[in-house]
Design a protein around this motif. Structure first.
Motif, short mmCIF file in Angstrom:
data_model
loop_
_atom_site.label_atom_id
_atom_site.label_comp_id
_atom_site.label_asym_id
_atom_site.label_seq_id
_atom_site.Cartn_x
_atom_site.Cartn_y
_atom_site.Cartn_z
N PRO A 135 0.79 -1.23 0.00
CA PRO A 135 0.00 0.00 0.00
C PRO A 135 0.83 1.30 0.00
O PRO A 135 0.32 2.34 0.39
N ALA A 136 2.10 1.26 -0.47
CA ALA A 136 2.92 2.48 -0.42
C ALA A 136 2.42 3.53 -1.42
O ALA A 136 2.84 4.69 -1.36
N ASP A 137 1.48 3.13 -2.32
CA ASP A 137 0.90 4.12 -3.24
C ASP A 137 0.21 5.24 -2.46
O ASP A 137 0.06 6.36 -2.96
N ALA A 138 -0.20 4.94 -1.20
CA ALA A 138 -0.86 5.98 -0.38
C ALA A 138 0.06 7.18 -0.20
O ALA A 138 -0.40 8.33 -0.18
N GLU A 150 -0.44 -1.01 -11.48
CA GLU A 150 -0.22 -2.32 -12.12
C GLU A 150 -0.80 -3.45 -11.26
O GLU A 150 -0.36 -4.60 -11.37
N GLY A 151 -1.75 -3.14 -10.41
CA GLY A 151 -2.36 -4.18 -9.57
C GLY A 151 -1.75 -4.21 -8.19
O GLY A 151 -2.09 -3.40 -7.34
N VAL A 154 2.75 -0.21 -8.03
CA VAL A 154 2.57 0.96 -8.90
C VAL A 154 3.95 1.37 -9.44
O VAL A 154 4.99 1.02 -8.87
N VAL A 155 3.93 2.12 -10.56
CA VAL A 155 5.18 2.52 -11.21
C VAL A 155 5.17 4.04 -11.43
O VAL A 155 4.24 4.57 -12.04
N VAL A 156 6.18 4.70 -10.88
CA VAL A 156 6.38 6.12 -11.15
C VAL A 156 7.31 6.19 -12.36
O VAL A 156 8.33 5.47 -12.40
N LYS A 157 6.98 7.02 -13.35
CA LYS A 157 7.71 6.91 -14.63
C LYS A 157 9.20 7.22 -14.48
O LYS A 157 10.02 6.69 -15.23
N HIS A 158 9.57 8.06 -13.52
CA HIS A 158 10.99 8.32 -13.27
C HIS A 158 11.17 8.50 -11.76
O HIS A 158 10.45 9.29 -11.14
N ALA A 159 12.14 7.79 -11.20
CA ALA A 159 12.40 7.92 -9.76
C ALA A 159 12.67 9.37 -9.39
O ALA A 159 12.32 9.82 -8.29
#
Ligand code: AHZ
Length: 329
Positions: A135-138, A150-151, A154-159
Motif C-alpha cells: 500500500p505504499a501508493d498511499a 499495475e495491480g 505501482v510505477v512512477v515513470k521516473h524515480a
C-alpha cells in the motif's frame, strides 16, 4: 585549481548593467538598498533583450545574504527537536511526515552528500522507473506524484519525479532545515537512567573534512543537541549504516546482523515492521535497519523505504513527547 582566465576583453565597460551599479553605489562603495524595486513579469521582458539589465548588486551583499542565513540556521538548529541523519527516500519520507504533522518542532536533516535523495534518483540498475508495492501508493497520492497502477504495485515513470517532488515539499516546510554536504561523524551520548547510553544528538562536520581525518589532524566537529535522532543512512557501503556501526563501536549494540541476500517479499515487510528505537533516543529506519537486524535486502522496490519513513516519523513524535522534558536548553 585556479579559475579560468578571461581570454577576451570585457565587451562594454559602460554597459547598462555597470552604469546602474555605479549609480547605486554610495561613497563607501556599498550598494544602496532599494526595497521597492518593481517586479517584472516574464511577459514584460519578452523581445526586449537588447535593453535588458539585471538589478545592481555588490558581491558582499551576495556573501552576506548566504552566510547570515546559514549562521542563523546553525544557531537556531544547534538545539533541535528531531535530527534526521541521511536524506534518502526513507529520511525524506520521515521528514515530510514530521514537517506536515508537527509544524511546532525544529527538524534538522543532515545529509553527507551535496545532492540529497540517496539511492532514489533512479530505479534498479540505473533504469528510470521506480516501483513501489501497495500500500505504499498511499504516500505517492499524499505527495501528488502520478503513477501507473499495475495491480499489486505501482510505477512512477521516473524515480527523479518522486524524489524531486518529495524534496521540494520537505524543503518548503518552514520548520525543516537541510544541512547537506555535512556528515554525521559521531553521536552525542548521555548515561541512560536504565543503564547503557541514550543518544542525545549528532556530531557533524563538513563532509569534505570528514573525508580527510586520515591526512589532516585536529579538525574537530560541531554538534546538534536533540532528544530524538532518526538515522536512515542506508545499508553498509562507503558511507552507509553509520549510526548502527557506531553503536557497535561504542558497545551500545553487541554486533550487527549484516544485510542478507535479496528477497523482496520478506525484506519490505521486515523493514517497516522493525522500524523502531534501537537504543534510547535513536530510531533507525530504511536500509540501515537491515544491517542491525540481519534483514534481507529488497533491491529496486521502494515501498518499504517510504513506509519505514512514515513509521519512523510516528515513532519520533511519540519519543519526542516522552523526552521533551529532558531538553537541555
Ligand atoms: O549520503 C547518504 C544517503 O543520501 C546519507 N548518509 C550516509 N551516511 C551519512 C552520514 N551523515 C549524513 N554519516 C549520511 N548522511 O544517507 C542517505 C541514505 O540514503 P539511501 O537511499 O542509501 O538509504 P535509504 O534507506 O533511504 O534507501 C535505501 C534504498 C535501497 S534498498 C537497496 C537494496 O536492497 O540494495 N539499495 C538501496 C539504495
Amino acid at each position: 585549481m585556479a579559475p579560468p582566465a578571461a581570454t577576451t576583453p570585457f565587451p562594454d565597460s559602460e554597459s547598462a548593467n555597470i552604469k546602474a551599479l555605479k549609480n547605486s553605489i554610495g561613497l563607501n562603495g556599498a550598494v544602496k538598498s532599494n526595497g521597492n524595486v518593481k517586479a517584472k513579469t516574464l511577459e514584460e521582458m519578452e523581445s526586449k533583450w537588447d535593453t535588458f539589465a539585471f538589478e545592481p548588486i555588490r558581491e558582499s551583499q551576495v556573501s552576506r545574504a548566504m552566510t547570515r542565513r546559514y549562521f542563523e540556521d546553525l544557531d537556531k538548529y544547534a538545539e533541535s527537536d528531531i535530527v534526521i541523519v541521511g536524506a534518502g527516500s526513507c529520511g525524506l519520507s520521515a521528514a515530510y511526515m514530521l514537517g506536515k504533522s508537527r509544524p511546532d518542532l525544529k527538524i534538522a536533516i543532515i545529509e553527507a552528500n551535496v545532492s540529497p535523495g540517496g539511492g532514489a534518483w533512479l530505479g534498479g540498475q540505473l533504469f528510470s522507473a521506480m516501483i513501489l508495492r501497495k500500500p505504499a501508493d498511499a504516500f505517492l497520492s499524499e505527495l501528488g506524484v502520478p503513477y501507473a497502477d499495475e495491480g499489486h504495485y505501482v510505477v512512477v515513470k521516473h524515480a527523479a519525479l518522486f524524489t524531486s517532488t518529495l524534496l521540494s515539499k520537505v524543503l518548503a516546510f518552514p520548520n525543516i532545515k537541510l544541512f547537506n554536504a555535512t556528515s554525521v561523524e559521531d553521536l552525542i551520548t548521555r548515561p541512560d537512567p536504565n543503564g547503557g547510553v541514550r543518544i542525545a544528538g549528532a556530531v557533524t562536520n563538513w563532509t569534505l573534512v570528514t573525508q580527510h581525518h586520515d591526512d589532516q589532524s585536529c579538525m574537530d566537529p560541531n554538534t546538534i543537541n536533540a532528544p530524538v535522532v532518526v538515522s536512515t543512512t542506508g545499508h553498509d557501503g562507503p558511507s552507509g549504516a553509520f549510526s548502527v556501526k557506531r553503536l557497535v563501536q561504542m558497545g551500545a549494540v553487541k554486533e550487527l546482523g549484516g544485510m542478507r541476500g535479496l528477497d523482496m517479499n520478506t525484506a519490505e515487510d521486515a523493514i517497516v515492521k522493525k522500524t523502531r528505537e534501537v537504543v534510547p533516543g535513536l530510531i533507525v529506519g530504511g536500509m540501515e535497519l537491515s544491517e542491525i537486524d540481519g534483514a534481507n535486502r529488497m533491491g529496486p522496490t521502494f515501498g518499504a523505504m517510504v513506509l519505514s519513513g512514515v513509521k519512523a516519523a510516528e515513532e519520533a513524535v511519540k519519543m519526542f513527547e516522552m523526552r521533551k522534558g529532558e531538553r537541555e536548553d
